[in-house]
Design an enzyme around this catalytic site. Structure first.
Site, mmCIF file in Angstrom:
data_model
loop_
_atom_site.group_PDB
_atom_site.id
_atom_site.type_symbol
_atom_site.label_atom_id
_atom_site.label_comp_id
_atom_site.label_asym_id
_atom_site.label_seq_id
_atom_site.Cartn_x
_atom_site.Cartn_y
_atom_site.Cartn_z
ATOM 1 N N CYS A 1 0.814 -1.242 -0.065
ATOM 2 C CA CYS A 1 0.057 -0.010 0.066
ATOM 3 C C CYS A 1 0.835 1.197 0.032
ATOM 4 O O CYS A 1 0.283 2.302 -0.186
ATOM 5 C CB CYS A 1 -0.977 -0.048 1.188
ATOM 6 S SG CYS A 1 -1.977 -1.488 1.082
ATOM 7 N N HIS B 1 -3.398 8.527 5.226
ATOM 8 C CA HIS B 1 -3.712 7.158 4.780
ATOM 9 C C HIS B 1 -5.165 6.978 5.065
ATOM 10 O O HIS B 1 -5.636 6.534 4.104
ATOM 11 C CB HIS B 1 -2.843 6.154 5.442
ATOM 12 C CG HIS B 1 -2.874 4.851 4.726
ATOM 13 N ND1 HIS B 1 -2.445 4.665 3.460
ATOM 14 C CD2 HIS B 1 -2.867 3.739 5.438
ATOM 15 C CE1 HIS B 1 -2.542 3.480 3.051
ATOM 16 N NE2 HIS B 1 -2.874 2.837 4.125
ATOM 17 N N HIS C 1 -9.338 2.159 -1.356
ATOM 18 C CA HIS C 1 -8.170 2.237 -1.230
ATOM 19 C C HIS C 1 -7.434 1.283 -2.408
ATOM 20 O O HIS C 1 -7.695 0.310 -2.641
ATOM 21 C CB HIS C 1 -7.943 1.094 0.070
ATOM 22 C CG HIS C 1 -6.379 0.941 0.538
ATOM 23 N ND1 HIS C 1 -5.465 1.463 -0.136
ATOM 24 C CD2 HIS C 1 -5.842 0.219 1.911
ATOM 25 C CE1 HIS C 1 -4.411 1.306 0.352
ATOM 26 N NE2 HIS C 1 -4.480 0.648 1.601
#
Length: 852
Positions: A161, A293, A329
């Site tokens: 990520c 985030h 995401h």
């Protein structure tokens, strides 16, 4: 002497997501507060209430033929699309400017799509052409650089990520240290069944669109791509480029805490933010906005909020928001898509909202810009991303250049103070070197035989290919005249590490979490640490780790994929995080407490040399006093060995002596497994603590040839390697005749032998007749990511002993105008050149100097 870091600005952008297919559309969708998270058309058949942010719009591919599009996976196609848009917006046409433009791609699941039909048991949809061209994790950067004409070197970042955020950091680094004037940074991430199933099984998914920091917790997975054209400020001004913002600073770190969960104290996140501020000589009060985030999961949102409170005394006055409620995401492309969103909205004095915001969750009590844009003139902002394995990344940027003072550093000399290795020639570096100097022929070649089950899998695959007209034509072209059945009957072997008991040497070893490749890496790491006299005592943040990967944790990936069927909702969650490319770095960092800069590159063969060049820059620029660089590999499955032998240069043989590098009778290579690790250190720091210095790195070069689709273009490939050699010699300030040794890493195929020989002929001139030339891959087999580092370890020992070992096995060489070493040679070696290349045409050159 101090050096002022060059300013790095953004001169082009590209975008693709569920809510937009280009940058102007994305800007409008952001201001319209469009949420792209919807019930998934792809995954509702398997997963109840499956939501996702999917790219479903019809797409076009500028300048690509239908045949080319059919051979590429979405990871490469999307990267090409957004990269093309960024280059067009940045007005960087093909030619001289692109020839020196680097490409850095961040991705989590490249090379997967071609094999999805096999995973989903839809053999009729399997495309052999796509599997061979796009079926390698490392192929994405090579494909995109070739299509876009970028030849300034490339890397593929695979830190899940944080992949695209880490990629931005490497691109920034290349520009501000003067290696490149321009760098295209791309994040790309299609959603595939293995990724969706993994997050679903971990109960991380929310059944409705995510609402970061509020309401019920859970993430929404997304897909898409983004690109930024980074450029040195003066270079951009000189050519009249439009400047969209400045990348002011970046840093990475590692929690060294858990494979999936963040450190509940947020210490890694705290460290990375403070380090990024420190690198730019900024204070917390200089930051006007934080793009978080903000995954929406309970653990992330709580820990991230805590970390921001620890770093920013004035956090209650700083707006914080998450863009993931817009597009989900995006995993490997998350950071770059979110940063582009900031560059599109902040110039309008508008701060992005956190959509879907409802009741704040416990311990989430900041200004998260709920649901509506807030007005604000932001001078500097921060972009944070976090990943599995505790990999943390922070970028500081501005929508206007020169909003912060230029930073300076005193360049450091970089020494190798620790070395460790595991290979088929020895379980330790010393055992390996001792065996080599005793000229004991490796006896590690282990036979592989296709069992009935694997043979039947092959036949099913070939039968499916023959039903697909496109694949059948490609098969006939590729394997014309070959009797595949007889090829499958051939005996083959691999150099295999046997009789290894890691518990004898590793203090903290958990066999439940240690797959084979991670065990190799940890063994080499602990050797290098011991050799350097380095013990971590609550100072893990001063030691970084950069690993280069080729095929990664193959056995774990196989086990994970096999658990997808018959019911993908019951996939093995224990195997999911271990199947990621950065799982090896995660395992090593947790085992040893390494908390500094942390990145995994997955650029393929010789990826370890890419890790070395990046680690060198981190030490040289005083960003880290010490960095472990390395690579690790495990042998492929029998099925994969035979498939690669059919489509590539791997030998089918049980004769170790058949691996003959630079031979007139070159036939290809034999696989090997193992790991190599080097500890790089600030030379002055090493001398002050009395460390033994193996060698000093005094220069490196990097270049790529752009000939992925024409791999037999020897002229382009040798010219590219020659340019890398020229860069390395120039940085080292030495002439070719001053070299005492050259070490290649060719895999022994006629093509790559020719590339190295031609490049050295051009780069060294007449010096090539006198400078000894060696290559030691025959000792280990082709340990893909690590071969350059294994050869460096041998070269360092040659410097210590004053004796050059011969090239193993080769009797008749492919050139008469080189000084190939055919017998032990007593000679002092003070300077050495080590060269290597990836299978995709990325070339490295490193110059070493013997410690004084």
């Amino acid at each position: 002497m101090t050096v002022t870091r060059k300013r790095v600005v953004i001169t082009g952008m590209g975008h693709l997501s569920s809510i937009a297919t280009n940058v102007p559309e994305f800007k409008q969708a952001l201001f319209d507060k469009t949420c792209g998270i919807k019930p998934s058309k792809k995954y509702l058949e398997w997963f109840e209430d499956a939501n996702a942010s999917e790219v479903l719009q019809p797409l076009s591919w500028p300048e690509l033929s239908d045949e080319m599009v059919a051979s590429l996976d979405n990871a490469a196609l999307w990267a090409y699309k957004v990269g093309h848009e960024a280059l067009e917006q940045g007005e960087l046409p093909p030619g001289a400017l692109r020839d020196r433009t680097a490409l850095i791609i961040g991705v989590s699941s490249a090379g997967t799509e071609a094999f999805i039909p096999l995973i989903e048991q839809r053999m009729e949809a399997f495309s052999l052409q796509k599997a061979i061209i796009s079926g390698s994790f490392a192929s994405c950067s090579a494909i995109v650089s070739s299509l876009l004409g970028l030849k300034g070197g490339f890397e593929l970042v695979a830190t899940a990520c944080t992949a695209s955020t880490n990629a931005m950091g490497i691109g920034y680094d290349l520009i501000q240290n003067g290696k490149n004037s321009t760098a295209l940074v791309v994040g790309t991430e299609p959603i595939y069944l293995p990724t969706f199933a993994g997050f679903y099984a971990l109960h991380a998914m929310k059944r409705t669109p995510s609402s970061p920091f509020s309401g019920s917790p859970g993430m929404s997975i997304g897909e898409g791509a983004g690109a930024l054209l980074l450029e040195e400020y003066e270079h951009a001004v000189a050519r009249g480029a439009t400047i969209y913002g400045e990348m002011v600073s970046y840093a990475t770190s590692c929690d060294a805490y858990h494979e999936t969960a963040p450190d509940p104290r947020g210490e890694g996140a705290v460290q990375v933010m403070r380090h990024a501020l420190q690198n730019a000589a900024l204070t917390p009060e200089d930051i006007g906005y934080i793009n978080a985030h903000g995954t929406g999961t309970e653990a992330n949102d709580r820990c991230e909020t805590l970390a921001m409170k620890k770093v920013f005394p004035n956090i209650m006055d700083i707006p914080v928001s998450s863009t993931k409620a817009y597009v989900g995401h995006n995993i490997g492309s998350a950071g770059i898509i979110e940063l582009i969103a900031c560059f599109l909205t902040l110039p309008e004095n508008k701060i992005l909202p956190t959509l879907n915001f409802s009741t704040p969750r416990p311990n989430c009590d900041l200004n998260y810009v709920p649901n509506e844009f807030q007005h604000g003139d932001v001078r500097l902002f921060m972009k944070n991303n976090y990943a599995f394995g505790g990999n943390n990344c922070c970028v500081i940027a501005s929508v206007k250049p020169a909003q912060s003072p230029p930073s300076v550093y005193a360049p450091k000399r970089v020494a190798i103070t620790g070395m460790g290795a595991v290979s088929a020639a020895g379980h330790t570096l010393q055992a390996m070197l001792q065996r080599m100097w005793q000229q004991l022929t490796p006896d590690s070649l282990q036979p592989l035989q296709l069992d009935d089950k694997t043979r039947e899998e092959f036949r099913q695959m070939l039968g499916a290919i023959n039903k697909n007209s496109e694949s059948r034509a490609f098969l006939n072209q590729r394997f014309a005249g070959m009797d595949i059945d007889s090829e499958l009957d051939k005996a083959t072997g691999v150099h295999q590490i046997t009789d290894l008991d890691p518990r004898k040497t590793l203090r903290r070893f958990d066999p439940r979490k240690a797959n084979l490749i991670s065990t190799f890496a940890l063994l080499a790491l602990t050797q290098a640490m011991s050799d350097a006299g380095r013990k971590i005592k609550r100072d893990g943040q001063t030691l970084g780790m950069i690993l280069g990967m080729s095929k990664g944790p193959q056995a774990t990936v196989d086990r994970y994929l096999q658990s997808l069927f018959p019911d993908p909702t019951k996939v093995r969650t224990s195997e999911f995080p271990g199947s990621l490319m950065n799982a090896i770095s995660t395992f090593c960092s947790i085992s040893e407490g390494i908390k500094g800069y942390n990145t995994s590159l997955a650029t393929g063969i010789n990826a370890g040399l890419g890790a070395l060049t990046y680690g060198y820059e981190l030490v040289r620029q005083a960003l880290q006093p010490q960095v472990i660089v390395g690579g690790a590999d495990e042998n492929m499955s029998t099925f994969a060995v035979y498939l690669q032998a059919l489509s590539g240069d791997l030998q089918l043989t049980c004769d170790a002596a058949a691996f003959q590098v630079y031979s007139n009778h070159a036939q290809g290579y034999i696989p090997g497994e193992g790991a190599a690790m080097l500890l790089l250190e600030d030379l002055q720091h090493a001398q002050a603590r009395g460390a033994h210095i193996h060698a000093e790195i005094i220069g490196y070069g990097k270049d790529n040839d752009g000939s992925f689709f024409d791999p037999h273009d020897v002229v382009a490939r040798s010219a590219s390697l020659s340019r890398a050699i020229g860069q390395a010699l120039q940085e080292a300030a030495i002439e070719p005749h001053e070299l005492d040794l050259v070490c290649g890493t060719s895999d022994g195929t006629p093509l790559r032998n020719t590339v190295e020989i031609d490049a050295l002929r051009h780069s060294l001139g007449e010096a090539r007749r006198k400078v000894p030339l060696v290559n030691y891959n025959g000792w280990f087999g082709l340990v893909e990511s690590s071969i350059g580092l294994l050869n460096i370890a041998v070269v360092s020992e040659i410097m210590r002993r004053g004796e050059i070992l011969p090239i193993p096995y080769t009797q008749e060489f492919c050139a008469e105008d080189f000084h190939f070493v055919t017998a032990p040679l007593q000679q002092t070696v003070n300077t050495a050149l080590v060269i290597g290349a990836t299978e995709g045409g990325n070339h490295y050159a490193v110059v070493l100097r013997k410690a004084a």
